[in-house]
Design a protein around this motif. Structure first.
Motif, PDB file in Angstrom:
ATOM      1  N   ASP A  81       4.407   6.517   4.514  1.00 19.29           N
ATOM      2  CA  ASP A  81       5.765   6.352   4.739  1.00 19.29           C
ATOM      3  C   ASP A  81       6.124   6.043   6.005  1.00 19.29           C
ATOM      4  N   GLY A  82       5.487   6.775   7.158  1.00 14.95           N
ATOM      5  CA  GLY A  82       5.657   6.695   8.452  1.00 14.95           C
ATOM      6  C   GLY A  82       5.083   5.569   8.957  1.00 14.95           C
ATOM      7  N   ARG A  83       4.092   5.140   8.525  1.00 15.84           N
ATOM      8  CA  ARG A  83       3.266   4.040   8.594  1.00 15.84           C
ATOM      9  C   ARG A  83       4.209   2.787   8.539  1.00 15.84           C
ATOM     10  N   LEU A  84       4.750   2.601   7.117  1.00 10.89           N
ATOM     11  CA  LEU A  84       5.318   1.580   6.896  1.00 10.89           C
ATOM     12  C   LEU A  84       6.590   1.508   7.791  1.00 10.89           C
ATOM     13  N   ALA A  85       7.202   2.518   8.036  1.00 11.10           N
ATOM     14  CA  ALA A  85       8.331   2.494   8.927  1.00 11.10           C
ATOM     15  C   ALA A  85       8.271   2.046  10.214  1.00 11.10           C
ATOM     16  N   ALA A  86       7.109   2.441  10.854  1.00 12.01           N
ATOM     17  CA  ALA A  86       6.739   1.784  12.102  1.00 12.01           C
ATOM     18  C   ALA A  86       6.426   0.327  11.942  1.00 12.01           C
ATOM     19  N   LEU A  87       5.814  -0.015  10.912  1.00 10.53           N
ATOM     20  CA  LEU A  87       5.497  -1.736  10.812  1.00 10.53           C
ATOM     21  C   LEU A  87       6.754  -2.593  10.580  1.00 10.53           C
ATOM     22  N   ARG A  88       7.651  -1.920   9.757  1.00  9.86           N
ATOM     23  CA  ARG A  88       8.899  -2.426   9.486  1.00  9.86           C
ATOM     24  C   ARG A  88       9.627  -2.688  10.801  1.00  9.86           C
ATOM     25  N   GLU A  89       9.720  -1.666  11.714  1.00 14.93           N
ATOM     26  CA  GLU A  89      10.182  -1.850  12.884  1.00 14.93           C
ATOM     27  C   GLU A  89       9.846  -3.018  14.020  1.00 14.93           C
ATOM     28  N   ALA A  90       8.470  -3.100  13.576  1.00 15.16           N
ATOM     29  CA  ALA A  90       7.837  -4.111  14.413  1.00 15.16           C
ATOM     30  C   ALA A  90       7.884  -5.382  13.929  1.00 15.16           C
ATOM     31  N   GLY A  91       8.542  -5.588  12.777  1.00 12.73           N
ATOM     32  CA  GLY A  91       8.682  -6.941  12.050  1.00 12.73           C
ATOM     33  C   GLY A  91       8.088  -7.048  10.845  1.00 12.73           C
ATOM     34  N   LEU A  92       7.402  -6.277  10.252  1.00 13.28           N
ATOM     35  CA  LEU A  92       6.979  -6.417   8.825  1.00 13.28           C
ATOM     36  C   LEU A  92       8.019  -6.361   7.686  1.00 13.28           C
ATOM     37  N   GLU A  93       8.027  -7.438   6.943  1.00  9.82           N
ATOM     38  CA  GLU A  93       8.630  -7.023   5.663  1.00  9.82           C
ATOM     39  C   GLU A  93       7.968  -6.372   4.499  1.00  9.82           C
ATOM     40  N   ALA A  94       8.526  -5.373   4.211  1.00  8.58           N
ATOM     41  CA  ALA A  94       7.498  -4.484   3.193  1.00  8.58           C
ATOM     42  C   ALA A  94       8.247  -3.824   2.126  1.00  8.58           C
ATOM     43  N   ASP A  95       9.257  -4.594   1.465  1.00 10.57           N
ATOM     44  CA  ASP A  95      10.289  -3.948   0.900  1.00 10.57           C
ATOM     45  C   ASP A  95       9.961  -4.008  -0.901  1.00 10.57           C
ATOM     46  N   GLY A  96       8.729  -4.812  -0.886  1.00 12.76           N
ATOM     47  CA  GLY A  96       8.240  -5.022  -2.437  1.00 12.76           C
ATOM     48  C   GLY A  96       7.076  -4.304  -2.892  1.00 12.76           C
ATOM     49  N   ILE A  97       7.122  -2.850  -2.157  1.00  8.02           N
ATOM     50  CA  ILE A  97       5.952  -2.163  -2.434  1.00  8.02           C
ATOM     51  C   ILE A  97       6.366  -1.079  -3.458  1.00  8.02           C
ATOM     52  N   THR A  98       6.067  -1.207  -4.722  1.00  9.36           N
ATOM     53  CA  THR A  98       6.620  -0.164  -5.809  1.00  9.36           C
ATOM     54  C   THR A  98       5.273   0.119  -6.628  1.00  9.36           C
ATOM     55  N   GLY A  99       5.569   1.128  -7.612  1.00  8.61           N
ATOM     56  CA  GLY A  99       4.505   1.457  -8.616  1.00  8.61           C
ATOM     57  C   GLY A  99       3.561   2.384  -8.066  1.00  8.61           C
ATOM     58  N   LEU A 100       3.173   2.856  -6.836  1.00  5.86           N
ATOM     59  CA  LEU A 100       2.266   3.564  -6.555  1.00  5.86           C
ATOM     60  C   LEU A 100       2.245   4.896  -6.978  1.00  5.86           C
ATOM     61  N   ASP A 101       3.395   5.550  -7.347  1.00  2.42           N
ATOM     62  CA  ASP A 101       3.332   6.816  -8.182  1.00  2.42           C
ATOM     63  C   ASP A 101       2.862   6.746  -9.571  1.00  2.42           C
ATOM     64  N   THR A 102       2.738   5.753 -10.140  1.00  3.29           N
ATOM     65  CA  THR A 102       2.150   5.393 -11.271  1.00  3.29           C
ATOM     66  C   THR A 102       0.706   5.373 -11.529  1.00  3.29           C
ATOM     67  N   LEU A 103       0.078   5.438 -10.412  1.00  2.45           N
ATOM     68  CA  LEU A 103      -1.230   5.354 -10.557  1.00  2.45           C
ATOM     69  C   LEU A 103      -1.767   6.610 -10.706  1.00  2.45           C
ATOM     70  N   PRO A 104      -3.166   6.815 -11.273  1.00  3.04           N
ATOM     71  CA  PRO A 104      -3.799   7.890 -11.793  1.00  3.04           C
ATOM     72  C   PRO A 104      -3.621   8.927 -10.560  1.00  3.04           C
ATOM     73  N   ALA A 105      -3.642  10.247 -10.591  1.00  2.00           N
ATOM     74  CA  ALA A 105      -3.517  11.246  -9.592  1.00  2.00           C
ATOM     75  C   ALA A 105      -4.882  11.237  -8.772  1.00  2.00           C
ATOM     76  N   ALA A 106      -5.976  10.797  -9.440  1.00  3.94           N
ATOM     77  CA  ALA A 106      -7.089  10.908  -8.678  1.00  3.94           C
ATOM     78  C   ALA A 106      -7.570   9.880  -7.538  1.00  3.94           C
ATOM     79  N   VAL A 107      -6.761   8.736  -7.907  1.00  5.73           N
ATOM     80  CA  VAL A 107      -6.898   7.386  -6.859  1.00  5.73           C
ATOM     81  C   VAL A 107      -6.009   7.170  -5.770  1.00  5.73           C
ATOM     82  N   ARG A 108      -4.746   8.296  -5.975  1.00  4.75           N
ATOM     83  CA  ARG A 108      -3.542   7.937  -5.496  1.00  4.75           C
ATOM     84  C   ARG A 108      -3.725   7.988  -3.981  1.00  4.75           C
ATOM     85  N   GLU A 109      -4.294   9.038  -3.538  1.00  3.10           N
ATOM     86  CA  GLU A 109      -4.663   9.058  -1.771  1.00  3.10           C
ATOM     87  C   GLU A 109      -5.204   7.989  -1.456  1.00  3.10           C
ATOM     88  N   VAL A 110      -6.374   7.401  -2.181  1.00  2.00           N
ATOM     89  CA  VAL A 110      -7.015   6.217  -1.497  1.00  2.00           C
ATOM     90  C   VAL A 110      -5.953   5.107  -1.709  1.00  2.00           C
TER      91      VAL A 110
END
Length: 356
Positions: free
Chosen positions: A231-260
């Motif tokens: 979240d912090g990384r994306l916030a800093a990148l958005r401030e620098a000019g990145l459009e990253a509003d289309g990142i969804t569905g990460l919470d639905t990934l299996p718990a074992a792979v979510r951190e990676v």
């Protein structure tokens, strides 16, 4: 992006009106060729400038009025001069200036034609090149700020995780381990009745369950840290000019792979801004097919820029490929249509449902 598109349309309409009112058009087809490439000058700056410069030169030889007739070439030149490619920034721009200047001198004389065109176009060229330098410096400063932010965040996260792990390990986990060892020793050395063995099995089972919960708590804490870091990384990148509003569905990934997966998204987002600059866009999609869950990340350049390849994927993605493999997945990455695509595939554990 919508405001930029609206600005381009308004600018194009203004130039068309100026062409129509200035009575400078000698050849309508050449005027159309001068104007139409302005609509794609952000996406294909070098090609647009080359076409407009050639049409302007031909139109100038036919007697086109100089002031308004050179405006499309000046606009295309300014955009191409900001391009990151030296070949476009100096080769194509320089060739366009020479071509328009020479034809202007042939038609209108060396002073009123050649020097006038050269002066106006060279000033426009230099302004565009200076703006390109400022944009690249801005992206570099944003990258340095991001790297520092991530380093501070990682240090704080590591310190917090280390304190938590030490407290759990030195306290509850250590105590539970001692209890389990002593319980197993008791069963091996003491003469117990069947009822006592059953009671001991219950105690040992509860101890193992408690120890497993401690380990699970540590794993969940690592996932929360990874999510907060992302979240912090994306916030800093958005401030620098990145459009990253289309990142969804990460919470639905299996718990074992979510951190990676969180770290993979962060790396792809950083690469998108680093290689394609402000205005780049990153989209994420989670799909499932049978027992396979797929995380697809696609980055595309902003303002119609052509995509630049990140040097074969870079060390970050190569390192993350090992982490993805370690959790039973596969990672592929490479050029896609107008961008770069990263795909991670994992085996989804079966869902056990209670019988009715």
């Amino acid at each position: 992006m919508r405001r930029l598109l609206a600005f381009d349309i308004a600018l194009f309409a203004l130039v068309v009106v100026l062409f129509a009112l200035s009575d400078s058009v000698v050849s309508v087809p050449l005027a159309v060729v001068q104007l139409l490439p302005l609509l794609v000058r952000r996406r294909y700056p070098g090609a647009a400038l080359a076409v407009i410069a050639a049409a302007t030169a031909a139109h100038s030889l036919l007697g086109m009025a100089r002031a308004v007739g050179y405006l499309p070439a000046a606009l295309a030149l300014y955009g191409a001069a900001t391009h990151r490619s030296p070949w476009v920034r100096w080769g194509v721009c320089g060739g366009a200036v020479v071509l328009v200047t020479v034809t202007g001198a042939i038609r209108h004389g060396p002073v009123e034609g050649g020097l006038l065109a050269a002066g106006a176009l060279i000033v426009t060229w230099l302004f565009g090149a200076e703006r390109g330098v400022l944009l690249r410096e801005r992206a570099l400063v944003a990258q340095l700020r991001l790297d520092r932010h991530l380093a501070d965040r990682a240090a704080a996260t590591a310190s917090s995780r280390e304190r938590l792990a030490r407290r759990l390990h030195d306290g509850l986990a250590h105590t539970m381990t001692v209890m389990l060892v002593q319980g197993e020793a008791l069963r091996a050395t003491a003469r117990l009745t069947t009822a006592d063995e059953e009671r001991l099995d219950v105690v040992l089972g509860a101890g193992r369950a408690a120890l497993a919960e401690v380990r699970l708590a540590l794993a969940e804490e690592a996932q929360r840290d990874a999510a907060a870091t992302l979240d912090g990384r994306l916030a800093a990148l958005r401030e620098a000019g990145l459009e990253a509003d289309g990142i969804t569905g990460l919470d639905t990934l299996p718990a074992a792979v979510r951190e990676v997966a969180f770290r993979l998204v962060g790396e792809a987002a950083t690469n998108a801004l680093r290689h394609d600059g402000p205005g780049a866009r990153l989209d994420a999609a989670v799909t499932r097919a049978g027992e396979t869950v797929r995380l697809g990340l696609t980055s595309t350049p902003g303002s119609g820029r052509p995509a630049s390849e990140p040097g074969g994927g870079g060390f970050g993605l190569a390192s993350l490929a090992e982490d993805v493999t370690a959790v039973g997945g596969t990672l592929t990455y490479g050029p896609a249509e107008r961008g770069w695509r990263v795909t991670a595939e994992f085996r989804e554990p079966p869902t056990h449902r209670a019988a009715p």
